[in-house]
Design an enzyme around this catalytic site. Structure first.
Site, PDB file in Angstrom:
ATOM      1  N   THR A 162       1.044  -1.018  -0.112  1.00 36.41           N
ATOM      2  CA  THR A 162      -0.078  -0.030   0.306  1.00 36.41           C
ATOM      3  C   THR A 162       0.889   1.061   0.230  1.00 36.41           C
ATOM      4  O   THR A 162       1.357   1.264   1.384  1.00 36.41           O
ATOM      5  CB  THR A 162      -0.730  -0.074   1.224  1.00 36.41           C
ATOM      6  OG1 THR A 162      -2.234  -1.800   1.294  1.00 36.41           O
ATOM      7  CG2 THR A 162      -1.791   1.421   1.663  1.00 36.41           C
ATOM      8  N   GLU A 184      -7.002  -9.863   6.736  1.00 32.88           N
ATOM      9  CA  GLU A 184      -6.051 -11.137   7.970  1.00 32.88           C
ATOM     10  C   GLU A 184      -6.971 -11.529   8.387  1.00 32.88           C
ATOM     11  O   GLU A 184      -8.132 -11.590   8.341  1.00 32.88           O
ATOM     12  CB  GLU A 184      -5.144 -10.163   9.032  1.00 32.88           C
ATOM     13  CG  GLU A 184      -3.901  -8.901   8.132  1.00 32.88           C
ATOM     14  CD  GLU A 184      -2.923  -9.310   9.623  1.00 32.88           C
ATOM     15  OE1 GLU A 184      -2.859 -10.213  10.132  1.00 32.88           O
ATOM     16  OE2 GLU A 184      -2.828  -8.097   9.521  1.00 32.88           O
ATOM     17  N   ASN A 187      -9.748   1.855   2.029  1.00 32.66           N
ATOM     18  CA  ASN A 187      -9.101   1.561   3.613  1.00 32.66           C
ATOM     19  C   ASN A 187      -9.631   2.788   4.028  1.00 32.66           C
ATOM     20  O   ASN A 187      -9.929   2.618   5.564  1.00 32.66           O
ATOM     21  CB  ASN A 187      -7.583   1.519   3.943  1.00 32.66           C
ATOM     22  CG  ASN A 187      -7.265  -0.280   3.654  1.00 32.66           C
ATOM     23  OD1 ASN A 187      -8.484  -1.120   3.271  1.00 32.66           O
ATOM     24  ND2 ASN A 187      -6.165  -0.832   3.724  1.00 32.66           N
ATOM     25  N   CYS A 240      -3.152  -2.115   8.984  1.00 36.83           N
ATOM     26  CA  CYS A 240      -3.767  -1.709   7.729  1.00 36.83           C
ATOM     27  C   CYS A 240      -4.231  -0.222   7.637  1.00 36.83           C
ATOM     28  O   CYS A 240      -3.540   0.798   7.810  1.00 36.83           O
ATOM     29  CB  CYS A 240      -4.091  -2.294   6.656  1.00 36.83           C
ATOM     30  SG  CYS A 240      -3.481  -4.131   6.504  1.00 36.83           S
TER      31      CYS A 240
HETATM   32  C1  UGA Z   1      -8.177  -4.272   6.124  1.00 34.12           C
HETATM   33  C2  UGA Z   1      -9.619  -4.296   4.711  1.00 34.12           C
HETATM   34  O1  UGA Z   1     -10.350  -5.217   5.588  1.00 34.12           O
HETATM   35  C3  UGA Z   1      -8.036  -5.028   3.703  1.00 34.12           C
HETATM   36  O2  UGA Z   1     -10.191  -5.148   2.539  1.00 34.12           O
HETATM   37  C4  UGA Z   1      -6.942  -4.361   3.443  1.00 34.12           C
HETATM   38  O3  UGA Z   1      -6.602  -5.430   1.510  1.00 34.12           O
HETATM   39  C5  UGA Z   1      -5.943  -4.621   4.264  1.00 34.12           C
HETATM   40  O4  UGA Z   1      -6.700  -3.592   5.521  1.00 34.12           O
HETATM   41  C6  UGA Z   1      -4.851  -4.180   4.440  1.00 34.12           C
HETATM   42  O5  UGA Z   1      -4.590  -3.133   3.083  1.00 34.12           O
HETATM   43  O6  UGA Z   1      -3.200  -4.870   3.981  1.00 34.12           O
HETATM   44  P1  UGA Z   1      -7.204  -5.982   7.998  1.00 34.12           P
HETATM   45  O7  UGA Z   1      -6.443  -5.163   7.984  1.00 34.12           O
HETATM   46  O8  UGA Z   1      -6.674  -7.558   7.785  1.00 34.12           O
HETATM   47  O9  UGA Z   1      -8.027  -5.541   6.626  1.00 34.12           O
HETATM   48  O10 UGA Z   1      -8.346  -6.501   8.482  1.00 34.12           O
HETATM   49  P2  UGA Z   1      -9.953  -5.674   8.517  1.00 34.12           P
HETATM   50  O11 UGA Z   1     -10.820  -6.251   8.724  1.00 34.12           O
HETATM   51  O12 UGA Z   1     -10.483  -4.141   8.004  1.00 34.12           O
HETATM   52  O13 UGA Z   1     -10.117  -5.321  10.580  1.00 34.12           O
HETATM   53  C7  UGA Z   1      -9.459  -4.302  10.644  1.00 34.12           C
HETATM   54  C8  UGA Z   1      -9.883  -3.386  12.873  1.00 34.12           C
HETATM   55  O14 UGA Z   1     -11.172  -3.269  12.294  1.00 34.12           O
HETATM   56  C9  UGA Z   1      -9.777  -4.518  13.023  1.00 34.12           C
HETATM   57  O15 UGA Z   1      -8.719  -4.207  14.301  1.00 34.12           O
HETATM   58  C10 UGA Z   1     -11.741  -4.978  13.100  1.00 34.12           C
HETATM   59  O16 UGA Z   1     -11.317  -5.419  14.545  1.00 34.12           O
HETATM   60  C11 UGA Z   1     -11.438  -3.599  13.318  1.00 34.12           C
HETATM   61  N1  UGA Z   1     -13.565  -3.774  12.912  1.00 34.12           N
HETATM   62  C12 UGA Z   1     -13.994  -4.283  12.079  1.00 34.12           C
HETATM   63  C13 UGA Z   1     -14.222  -3.056  13.800  1.00 34.12           C
HETATM   64  O17 UGA Z   1     -13.817  -2.687  15.199  1.00 34.12           O
HETATM   65  N2  UGA Z   1     -15.911  -2.917  13.267  1.00 34.12           N
HETATM   66  C14 UGA Z   1     -16.167  -3.332  12.871  1.00 34.12           C
HETATM   67  O18 UGA Z   1     -16.702  -3.148  11.616  1.00 34.12           O
HETATM   68  C15 UGA Z   1     -15.274  -3.990  11.501  1.00 34.12           C
END
Ligand code: UGA
Length: 450
Positions: free
Chosen positions: A121, A156, A227, A279
């Protein structure tokens, strides 16, 4: 096709393994020799569900290799994916020195034309700089380089499935030849011509991924904009949760109804401790800086960031109100990873929360199904339990900091009986308030009526 991958973090490793899974010949490298050593000896440097099987099969069938020799990597791939880290600098900008270093290696070692693909990124316009670096460093060889941007949307915990069944594949290219090469790389995914390791024996029916060809700058912007939008959605839900709490509404009911509107959608509206990981927080910060440097006042992003920072404090207040005095209290924390199904604790809200509790004199006993080893490296001075049941023994409060499925299904009678005080503080709204009260717990969460 012959593909090389530079960087074996989760993006590089998942990309390399999945491209090998769908039939390409892939060689991966990393500047961290210990990672290559682990991979060569059959281990994985990260925990990612399903990845071990994909890597093992591709290696056995001779399509996936690891190498410490950068020359070999440049030689081995007609297309080279750059998947190196771009961590935040102290001023919030992304550190692009690893990309610059890879560009120099490719430019000086290449003996045939290469398509160099940004997968890390990066801020918009990095593609231009990459092209310039390849041209400058490679000026003596006369070899031609094309640059493409192929942002990843892997999460992840579900990265293998996300790679093989994406909603969209975005490729930012500078010419038609690169577009053709990228299409060849992704043809098996677009046409679903691979043996799916996630859904054996058959994948569920669903629309084919959308193939989007854009300029390089658009592709770079798509990643950051996506993101950052997800981060804003979470912060928005968190503010609505705070309001729901004051007004006696239930955030679960509110976001469920909101999400049924297709213009809003149900995902990323889960209120709680806020977003962490390597991320969303860093991409949001880098996007703010990019906007500032470009003279665009994108202050709503700063608000989203500010709201997220305050989540730990908000939750700490709940703990304090329930316990009255935090100092000297035994607190069980379930969940250390920044989200479930990963062992990643980078920028995990749970870690910040534990640091605050520990600094106030609480005794922490923590448990996580996968992230204990990584947590030990950043939090060496707390106790680690062997299981969730071991963590809650004699505790005066149980904090749920990550919503692992395992915690949903605990034997709550057993938990209540072994705690010194049956108090649950659920920072992820994992459990049902009514059910927990029926089990005899005092129960607190975000945005739900007491
Ligand atoms: C995120 C993006 O979702 C991916 O599409 C992207 O490819 C990735 O970053 C990246 O740039 O590599 P990721 O970091 O694996 O993916 O995690 P997410 O599922 O996005 O969750 C991120 C954070 O948000 C976590 O701490 C999660 O607990 C929190 N979250 C997520 C919430 O607090 N509420 C929600 O409704 C969803």
């Amino acid at each position: 096709m012959r593909v090389s991958i530079v960087g074996t973090g989760y993006v590089g490793l998942v990309t390399g393994a999945c491209l090998a899974e769908v039939g390409h010949h892939v060689v991966c490298t990393d500047s961290d020799e210990s990672k290559i050593q682990t991979l060569e000896s059959g281990g994985l440097p990260i925990y990612e569900p399903g990845l071990d099987g994909v890597v093992a099969r591709a290696r056995k069938e001779g399509r996936l290799k690891f190498s410490r020799n950068p020359k070999e990597i440049v030689e081995a791939g007609d297309a080279i994916f750059i998947c190196v880290g771009t961590p935040p600098l102290p001023n919030g900008d992304a550190d692009l020195s690893a990309i610059d270093h890879v560009a120099r290696t490719i430019a000086t070692e290449a003996r045939s034309p290469k398509l160099v693909i940004e997968k890390s990124t990066v801020p918009a316009q990095t593609g231009q700089e990459l092209k310039r670096a390849l041209t400058v460093y490679g000026r003596k060889s006369g070899i031609s380089f094309s640059v493409a941007s192929n942002p990843e949307f892997l999460r992840e915990g579900t990265a293998v499935s996300d790679f093989l069944h994406p909603d969209r594949i975005v490729v930012g290219v500078e010419n038609e030849a690169s577009e053709r090469q990228m299409k060849e790389i992704y043809a098996p995914v677009l046409e679903r011509k691979f043996h799916c390791p996630v859904h054996a024996p058959a994948c569920p029916e669903g629309p084919a991924p959308t193939w989007l060809v854009t300029t390089i700058s658009s592709a770079e912007l798509i990643k950051h904009a996506s993101n950052s939008f997800l981060a804003m959605k979470i912060s928005y839900a968190n503010m609505v949760a705070d309001l729901a709490e004051r007004l006696g509404a239930d955030i679960g009911e509110v976001v469920r109804a909101m999400g049924l509107d297709p213009r809003i959608g149900p995902a990323f509206l889960n209120a709680g401790l806020g977003f962490g990981g390597f991320c969303l927080p860093k991409d949001l910060q880098a996007f703010v800086h990019l906007a500032e440097r470009s003279g665009v006042d994108f202050s709503m992003l700063k608000e989203a960031e500010k709201i997220n920072h305050k989540r730990i404090g908000r939750f700490y207040e709940k703990i304090k109100n329930s316990l009255w005095v935090v100092k000297g209290k035994q607190i069980a924390v379930l969940g250390l990873a920044f989200k479930p199904n990963t062992d990643d604790v980078r920028f995990a809200p749970s870690i910040d929360l534990i640091e605050q509790l520990a600094s106030e004199g609480a005794h922490i006993r923590a448990y996580d199904p996968e992230a204990m080893d990584r947590a030990r490296a950043v939090l060496p001075n707390i106790d680690y339990a062997k299981s969730a049941y071991d963590a809650v023994k004699d505790a005066e409060a149980l904090v749920i900091a990550t919503e692992w499925d395992e915690f949903r299904k605990l034997d709550w009678d057993r938990v209540r009986n072994s705690m010194a005080r049956p108090l649950i503080l659920d920072a992820r709204n994992l459990l049902s308030p009514r059910a927990m009260k029926a089990f005899g717990f005092e129960y607190q969460s975000f945005g739900r009526p007491d």
